[in-house]
Write an enzyme that holds these catalytic residues in place. Sequence first.
Site, PDB file in Angstrom:
ATOM      1  N   SER A 211      68.591  11.406  18.924  1.00  0.00           N
ATOM      2  CA  SER A 211      67.265  10.970  18.549  1.00  0.00           C
ATOM      3  C   SER A 211      67.296   9.912  17.468  1.00  0.00           C
ATOM      4  O   SER A 211      67.986   8.925  17.562  1.00  0.00           O
ATOM      5  CB  SER A 211      66.459  12.187  18.112  1.00  0.00           C
ATOM      6  OG  SER A 211      65.122  11.909  18.079  1.00  0.00           O
ATOM      7  N   ASP A 315      63.298  13.837  30.731  1.00  0.00           N
ATOM      8  CA  ASP A 315      63.067  13.954  29.293  1.00  0.00           C
ATOM      9  C   ASP A 315      61.588  13.722  28.993  1.00  0.00           C
ATOM     10  O   ASP A 315      61.044  12.661  29.307  1.00  0.00           O
ATOM     11  CB  ASP A 315      63.919  12.924  28.542  1.00  0.00           C
ATOM     12  CG  ASP A 315      63.943  13.147  27.041  1.00  0.00           C
ATOM     13  OD1 ASP A 315      62.876  13.471  26.476  1.00  0.00           O
ATOM     14  OD2 ASP A 315      65.016  13.002  26.439  1.00  0.00           O
ATOM     15  N   HIS A 344      64.480  17.398  26.769  1.00  0.00           N
ATOM     16  CA  HIS A 344      64.826  16.623  25.585  1.00  0.00           C
ATOM     17  C   HIS A 344      65.828  17.411  24.747  1.00  0.00           C
ATOM     18  O   HIS A 344      65.503  18.442  24.162  1.00  0.00           O
ATOM     19  CB  HIS A 344      63.580  16.315  24.757  1.00  0.00           C
ATOM     20  CG  HIS A 344      63.872  15.450  23.570  1.00  0.00           C
ATOM     21  ND1 HIS A 344      64.245  14.130  23.690  1.00  0.00           N
ATOM     22  CD2 HIS A 344      63.881  15.716  22.246  1.00  0.00           C
ATOM     23  CE1 HIS A 344      64.452  13.621  22.493  1.00  0.00           C
ATOM     24  NE2 HIS A 344      64.252  14.573  21.591  1.00  0.00           N
TER      25      HIS A 344
END
Length: 416
Positions: A211, A315, A344
């Site tokens: 991320s 995702d 995710h």
Amino acid sequence: MARAPPHTLFRHFQPITYTPSPIRTKIPKISAVHFSTDAMPDHREPHPSLEVVSGGGARETILPALKTLVRPYTPFPLFGWNRHVETIFAAFFRSIPDVRLRRECLRTKDNGAVALDWVSGDDHQLPPESPVLILLPGLTGGSDDSYVRHMLVRARSRGWRVVVFNSRGCGNSPVTTPQFYSASFLGDMRDVVEHVGTRYPKANLYAVGWSLGANILVRYLDEDFHKGFNNVYDKALARALCEIFKKHSLLFEEMGGEYNIPLAANAKSVREFDEGLTRVSFGFKSVDDYYSNSSSSDSIKHVCIPLLCIQAENDPIAPSRGIPREDIKENPNCLLIVTPKGGHLGWVAGVDAPRGAPWTDPVVMDYLEHLERGASKGLASRSNSVGVQQCTEGLHSLECSFTGLTAPRGNIRADF
């Protein structure tokens, strides 16, 4: 298409980005990367359940080393059927390996501070030339997150020296100035790479990011991040940001100008937090200006070190339609793997499912070890000049708009 906030960028591309060639300079050397196909001479193709996009010779030189890819991607039945269920299960119910860590607080050049968590005892147990792996958690994440711990344990069991980079305020990292971190700010990353590289000058340096974890996080979520169930993720991330902010709110009491401290302190969305604090801290005219200029989607074509990107097709936070497939295809240093499921940072699949390591971890580890085995030749001859420039600027092989990346030091990439 509008670009989304860069907060879940470094997806599991397993942020792996790297660069070649052992160069002796005042800055950390860039490790040479030589791609050998000796590990798997049969050149078996990846299983059809996986989408693989690569540029130049990456398919012939890298894929044979990724042994996991010849098997089908099989999500765990109870959770893999729904991307939200898988994402939530992985976030709250995945096991967290027990590891004793030693914290080092690093003062940055702007007088800020970040926390580096090393595996306790490694200074005495590992030789100085052991490869070093920097782990960069996602937005508000730290060394206690399950996906970070699993990658740490796996790499350490293979003889790698591992350090978790906790950004300002994350993982109980101290905040010493009225500035947190953002998708656009690379100063802390540069300081960490320089510090780690200087401490272990004989070692090759690699990075895995998730991320927002390492450098610029590429996201195309402007539309999707605020729709339907994704509001749950947005509110959860905003709540985590506010909790970090409130711990250090005294530092921001006298902030004037365009700062909107009440908005940041009570933000109900990531966008509100970024509007009130982040975009002003880093000099952007608006929150949309911040998001647009923090995306690394345009930088894929310039990556000059090995970069592995792993993305889940479903995702919910980093939509796969935002992947710059054509740029990846044209860059011989890049390799993209898209799994049909995974949510995710979920990837509840493989031999360790459901509560063990994500499916991506063995792939990333195979990739890292392949690079390390050939870290003396290969790309060095043609990337020295580029490598030096990138190394002075920090880690540049980043994980892009997907979930994760992987890359070697100097030109390091980052994974979500």
